[in-house]
Design a protein around this motif. Structure first.
Motif, PDB file in Angstrom:
ATOM      1  N   LEU A 184       0.811  -1.209   0.000  1.00 14.89           N
ATOM      2  CA  LEU A 184       0.000   0.000   0.000  1.00 14.89           C
ATOM      3  C   LEU A 184       0.849   1.266   0.000  1.00 14.89           C
ATOM      4  CD1 LEU A 184      -2.755  -1.091   2.552  1.00 14.89           C
ATOM      5  CD2 LEU A 184      -2.857  -1.201   0.067  1.00 14.89           C
ATOM      6  N   GLY A 185       2.094   1.157  -0.447  1.00 23.84           N
ATOM      7  CA  GLY A 185       2.963   2.314  -0.573  1.00 23.84           C
ATOM      8  C   GLY A 185       3.333   2.968   0.744  1.00 23.84           C
ATOM      9  N   ASP A 220      -9.535   0.050  -3.688  1.00 23.76           N
ATOM     10  CA  ASP A 220      -9.812  -1.378  -3.761  1.00 23.76           C
ATOM     11  C   ASP A 220      -8.760  -2.189  -2.999  1.00 23.76           C
ATOM     12  OD1 ASP A 220     -11.486  -3.439  -4.724  1.00 23.76           O
ATOM     13  OD2 ASP A 220      -9.979  -3.947  -6.228  1.00 23.76           O
ATOM     14  N   ALA A 221      -7.495  -1.829  -3.136  1.00 24.88           N
ATOM     15  CA  ALA A 221      -6.429  -2.571  -2.452  1.00 24.88           C
ATOM     16  C   ALA A 221      -6.563  -2.441  -0.937  1.00 24.88           C
ATOM     17  CB  ALA A 221      -5.063  -2.064  -2.908  1.00 24.88           C
ATOM     18  N   ARG A 222      -6.868  -1.242  -0.457  1.00 20.31           N
ATOM     19  CA  ARG A 222      -7.066  -1.059   0.986  1.00 20.31           C
ATOM     20  C   ARG A 222      -8.269  -1.851   1.475  1.00 20.31           C
ATOM     21  NH1 ARG A 222      -6.510   5.455   1.560  1.00 20.31           N
ATOM     22  NH2 ARG A 222      -4.309   5.606   1.005  1.00 20.31           N
ATOM     23  N   ALA A 223      -9.334  -1.875   0.685  1.00 16.99           N
ATOM     24  CA  ALA A 223     -10.537  -2.602   1.084  1.00 16.99           C
ATOM     25  C   ALA A 223     -10.256  -4.096   1.198  1.00 16.99           C
ATOM     26  CB  ALA A 223     -11.656  -2.348   0.079  1.00 16.99           C
ATOM     27  N   LYS A 224      -9.448  -4.629   0.295  1.00 20.44           N
ATOM     28  CA  LYS A 224      -9.137  -6.058   0.348  1.00 20.44           C
ATOM     29  C   LYS A 224      -8.283  -6.396   1.563  1.00 20.44           C
ATOM     30  CE  LYS A 224      -9.620  -6.857  -4.570  1.00 20.44           C
ATOM     31  NZ  LYS A 224      -8.907  -7.136  -5.844  1.00 20.44           N
ATOM     32  N   GLU A 225      -7.365  -5.512   1.933  1.00 19.56           N
ATOM     33  CA  GLU A 225      -6.580  -5.721   3.150  1.00 19.56           C
ATOM     34  C   GLU A 225      -7.443  -5.543   4.395  1.00 19.56           C
ATOM     35  OE1 GLU A 225      -3.222  -6.603   3.862  1.00 19.56           O
ATOM     36  OE2 GLU A 225      -3.538  -7.335   1.826  1.00 19.56           O
ATOM     37  N   LEU A 226      -8.345  -4.581   4.356  1.00 25.15           N
ATOM     38  CA  LEU A 226      -9.218  -4.305   5.487  1.00 25.15           C
ATOM     39  C   LEU A 226     -10.164  -5.467   5.748  1.00 25.15           C
ATOM     40  CD1 LEU A 226     -10.495  -2.400   7.579  1.00 25.15           C
ATOM     41  CD2 LEU A 226     -11.759  -1.351   5.722  1.00 25.15           C
ATOM     42  N   ARG A 248     -18.766  -6.990   2.607  1.00 27.95           N
ATOM     43  CA  ARG A 248     -18.955  -6.983   1.160  1.00 27.95           C
ATOM     44  C   ARG A 248     -18.127  -5.842   0.592  1.00 27.95           C
ATOM     45  NH1 ARG A 248     -24.362  -5.241   0.560  1.00 27.95           N
ATOM     46  NH2 ARG A 248     -25.069  -7.378   0.572  1.00 27.95           N
ATOM     47  N   ILE A 249     -17.461  -6.102  -0.535  1.00 30.01           N
ATOM     48  CA  ILE A 249     -16.725  -5.063  -1.249  1.00 30.01           C
ATOM     49  C   ILE A 249     -17.417  -4.846  -2.583  1.00 30.01           C
ATOM     50  CG2 ILE A 249     -14.545  -4.426  -2.318  1.00 30.01           C
ATOM     51  CD1 ILE A 249     -13.115  -6.074  -0.219  1.00 30.01           C
ATOM     52  N   ASP A 253      -6.106  10.222  -9.842  1.00 28.86           N
ATOM     53  CA  ASP A 253      -5.043   9.283 -10.195  1.00 28.86           C
ATOM     54  C   ASP A 253      -5.554   7.995 -10.833  1.00 28.86           C
ATOM     55  OD1 ASP A 253      -6.254   8.228  -7.998  1.00 28.86           O
ATOM     56  OD2 ASP A 253      -4.442   7.941  -6.828  1.00 28.86           O
ATOM     57  N   GLY A 254      -6.851   7.850 -10.977  1.00 30.63           N
ATOM     58  CA  GLY A 254      -7.410   6.672 -11.635  1.00 30.63           C
ATOM     59  C   GLY A 254      -7.450   5.431 -10.759  1.00 30.63           C
ATOM     60  N   ALA A 255      -7.256   5.590  -9.450  1.00 29.05           N
ATOM     61  CA  ALA A 255      -7.306   4.434  -8.552  1.00 29.05           C
ATOM     62  C   ALA A 255      -8.739   3.911  -8.455  1.00 29.05           C
ATOM     63  CB  ALA A 255      -6.801   4.827  -7.166  1.00 29.05           C
TER      64      ALA A 255
END
Length: 172
Positions: free
Chosen positions: A10-11, A38-44, A96-97, A106-108
Motif C-alpha cells: 500500500l505504498g 480497492d487494495a485497501r478494502a481487500k486488506e481491510l 462486502r466489497i 489518479d485513476g485508482a
C-alpha cells in the motif's frame, strides 16, 4: 523480489500501514460502511473478519485482542454487544466489497466496503432438485406439451462423401 511476502504494501512503511489498517477497521465498525481504494478494502476485509470472529467468541481474551487492534473502546463494545448477534449464524463472509469507480485524480479503483445486514445472509429462492413423479406443476406440464420436438442428433445426419485423391487435386 517479494518472495514469501504476503499482503499488500500500500505504498507505506510497515508501521504506517498497520496504523492505517487499524484506523480503517475502527471506522468500518463505527459507521458500518466505508469508501476507500480497492487494495485497501481487500486488506481491510481480512482484519475486519478476524475482529468479527473474535467478537463471536466473546470471551475476555478475545475482547482484549480486539482492543489491541481497534482504537476506540466504544467501537469494541458495539462490536461485541450489537454486531456479533448479526453474524452468529454465519461462517464467514461478513463484509462486502462493491466496486464503485475510478478516482478522478489518479485513476485508482474506488470501492465501498460494508458490513452485511442480518437478512442478507440468507438467500431466498427455490432449491434445485429432482421433483417427485406426482408433484409436477401445471406450468411445467404445459411447457413440455408446447415444446417443439428435438432435432435429430449429429450422428443421424447423412455422412459427407469422402474426397478421393483425384478430387483433392481438382479442387486445388
Amino acid at each position: 523480489m517479494r518472495h514469501l511476502r504476503a499482503g499488500r504494501n500500500l505504498g507505506r512503511a510497515p508501521s504506517h500501514r498497520s496504523a492505517m489498517i487499524r484506523n480503517l477497521v475502527t471506522s468500518l465498525f463505527k459507521h458500518e460502511q466505508l469508501e476507500t481504494t480497492d487494495a485497501r478494502a481487500k486488506e481491510l476485509r481480512q482484519v475486519a473478519e478476524r475482529m468479527i470472529t473474535l467478537a463471536k467468541r466473546g470471551d475476555l481474551h478475545a475482547r482484549r485482542r480486539a482492543l489491541a487492534t481497534i482504537r476506540e473502546k466504544a467501537v469494541v463494545h458495539k462490536l461485541f454487544d450489537e454486531l456479533k448477534d448479526r453474524f452468529m449464524d454465519r461462517q464467514g463472509g461478513y463484509v462486502r466489497i462493491v466496486k464503485k469507480e475510478n478516482r478522478k485524480g489518479d485513476g485508482a479503483l474506488i470501492s465501498i466496503i460494508q458490513l452485511l445486514l442480518q437478512e442478507e445472509g440468507k438467500k431466498k429462492g427455490k432449491k434445485k432438485g429432482k421433483t417427485t413423479a406426482g408433484s409436477t406443476d401445471k406450468a411445467t406440464a404445459k411447457k413440455k406439451k408446447d415444446a417443439k420436438p428435438k432435432e435429430k442428433s449429429r450422428s443421424a445426419k447423412k455422412p459427407k462423401p469422402a474426397k478421393s485423391e483425384s478430387g483433392a487435386k481438382e479442387a486445388a
